[in-house]
Enzyme design. Sequence first.
Site, PDB file in Angstrom:
ATOM      1  N   GLU A   1      -3.670 -37.270   5.414  1.00 47.53           N
ATOM      2  CA  GLU A   1      -2.416 -37.888   5.839  1.00 47.53           C
ATOM      3  C   GLU A   1      -2.493 -39.373   5.480  1.00 47.53           C
ATOM      4  O   GLU A   1      -3.458 -40.046   5.847  1.00 47.53           O
ATOM      5  CB  GLU A   1      -2.220 -37.722   7.343  1.00 47.53           C
ATOM      6  CG  GLU A   1      -0.885 -38.249   7.841  1.00 47.53           C
ATOM      7  CD  GLU A   1      -0.689 -38.043   9.331  1.00 47.53           C
ATOM      8  OE1 GLU A   1       0.340 -38.517   9.856  1.00 47.53           O
ATOM      9  OE2 GLU A   1      -1.567 -37.435   9.972  1.00 47.53           O
TER      10      GLU A   1
ATOM     11  N   ARG B   1     -16.828 -30.649  11.655  1.00 39.61           N
ATOM     12  CA  ARG B   1     -16.557 -31.974  11.135  1.00 39.61           C
ATOM     13  C   ARG B   1     -17.799 -32.855  11.256  1.00 39.61           C
ATOM     14  O   ARG B   1     -18.743 -32.531  11.976  1.00 39.61           O
ATOM     15  CB  ARG B   1     -15.382 -32.618  11.879  1.00 39.61           C
ATOM     16  CG  ARG B   1     -15.631 -32.853  13.352  1.00 39.61           C
ATOM     17  CD  ARG B   1     -14.442 -33.568  13.991  1.00 39.61           C
ATOM     18  NE  ARG B   1     -14.303 -34.916  13.475  1.00 39.61           N
ATOM     19  CZ  ARG B   1     -13.213 -35.670  13.637  1.00 39.61           C
ATOM     20  NH1 ARG B   1     -12.167 -35.179  14.273  1.00 39.61           N
ATOM     21  NH2 ARG B   1     -13.180 -36.900  13.172  1.00 39.61           N
TER      22      ARG B   1
ATOM     23  N   LYS C   1      -8.767 -42.356  12.802  1.00 37.37           N
ATOM     24  CA  LYS C   1      -7.961 -43.367  12.123  1.00 37.37           C
ATOM     25  C   LYS C   1      -7.122 -44.175  13.114  1.00 37.37           C
ATOM     26  O   LYS C   1      -6.872 -45.357  12.897  1.00 37.37           O
ATOM     27  CB  LYS C   1      -7.076 -42.702  11.063  1.00 37.37           C
ATOM     28  CG  LYS C   1      -7.813 -42.330   9.794  1.00 37.37           C
ATOM     29  CD  LYS C   1      -6.881 -41.964   8.668  1.00 37.37           C
ATOM     30  CE  LYS C   1      -6.326 -40.568   8.819  1.00 37.37           C
ATOM     31  NZ  LYS C   1      -5.541 -40.141   7.646  1.00 37.37           N
TER      32      LYS C   1
END
Length: 557
Positions: free
Chosen positions: A36, A262, A272
């Site tokens: 994104e 992850r 983020k």
Amino acid sequence: MEEKRESSNFIEAEINKDIENNVYEGGRVLTRFPPEPNGYLHIGHVKSIFLNFGLGKKYHGATNVRFDDTNPVKEDEEYVNSILNDIRWLGFQWKEPVHYASDYFPELYEFACKLIRMGLAYVDDQSSEEIHNTRGDLEHPGTESPWRNRFVEENLKLFQEMRDGKYKDGEKCLRAKIDMASPNMVMRDPVLYRILRATHHRTGDTWYIYPLYDFAHPLSDALENITHSICTLEFEERRPLYNWCLQAYDGKEKPRQIEFARLNVTTMITSKRKLRKMVEAKLVNGWDDPRMPTISGIRRRGYTPESLKKFCDLIGVAKADSVVDISLLEYCIREDLKAKVPRIMTVIDPVKVVLTNYDENKIEYVDIENNPEDPSMGSRKVPFGRNLYIEAEDFMETPIKKFFRMSPGKEVRLKGAYIVKCTDVVKNDDGSIKEIHCTVDFDTRSGTPGADRKVKGTLHWVCADTAVDVETRLYDYLISPDDHDDGRDFMEKVNTHSLTVMKSKAEPEISKYHVGDRFQFLRKGYFIIDQDTTEDHMVCNRIVGLRDTWSKVKNKQ
């Protein structure tokens, strides 16, 4: 007979099964990396990039880059460019062209209309708060919306009006019609589209409605003919919704989602949202600050693509989440640099040494190897004179036990040169050390028979008359390695003293190097010349110190 493929992890095992069963024509493999564009990529994305592009390469396939640009409020072209630069720097090339979820807005709208016609989606007038409050919980089913059973024609009309901008933000939304009693909370009529009046970085003000990621992602995968959608573990519970949305797609071959753990690293923030908060609060100097766990920051800090690949290889691909110690990452960069970068002498925190029995006007040159790990890198001539600099920490006026560096009355060897003996300490009015006086034993120069005389300490040094001024930036962790959840906001835990700037002195050899060049400052760690360097002002970032805690742990194991 087709050669049997070996799998190094559970994802490759699944891909091998698909190839053997001819799930995708010709055994093709096409993965994707779908960031994104709402911030810079961080260390967690490194693992995903190596995994997705690595799979594409191993199976003679390819990897798409597709930006998930479905939330125009937070997205920016700056982030798009930084992400593409990060991928290139790591050594990968995507299958052209670069894709965007916004490329498919018309098709995604039609897919939504198809679900409405199938009786699988409806327009809901409830607010986001009402939807949240009626979802139920793990012990109680949700409550169906009063508008759940609208007729197909009415839903199509309302959805068209949503697209045309007739309603305010949040006034209506499109929801999937699945099961409000599902044990999987994700499947309790999730929202597929919301009204959002915001200028999109690519489509401008064309759209008043935007799809949610859970809807846009699987159908974008399908439109691009992706075979394997490799996601992190938090998407595992969303896999049923991923497959459910594919009902709108008529293609023969549909993508499948596979999840992996992850990457979490101690001291590194992999959110983020949190990283943006630190940037906006000016706790760091931008997204590429060398303290940041962004790929841009890691690159500017001096890490190499090879060290990051080694890091990911050592971690492996697992199904269960875990936290990797930062010392493993530091071990990987040391291993990568130790045999391939030169070593030079730089005094980080200088104190002056005067060799009282050395000729004031004499400068001689001593021969020092560039890297003892690789003799082919040769040696260099280093100037030596009466006035020198050594590290302040290498002198102790009242030495503690086992202090084998410089102190009054004790001898030490100066790297590549002579044995010297401290005879006096000259102080400033405030009691700080002005200079240290020593005498030279001229019979002990390196390379001569007298060099065999042994002393316990060897120090690096820089000749004061030829020294180059260097600004060295020493970095500490933004978050403590032993950080744990104690209820405080992460901003309260950020180390506000994570940068120390020193006025240092380097041997003239450093002037031969350029921005981006790496080397070891002898005994002090690995450094890189920073982009802030100008013709008159050299700046060096410390990549990592020399202390290798990970290898010690590894050897014990």
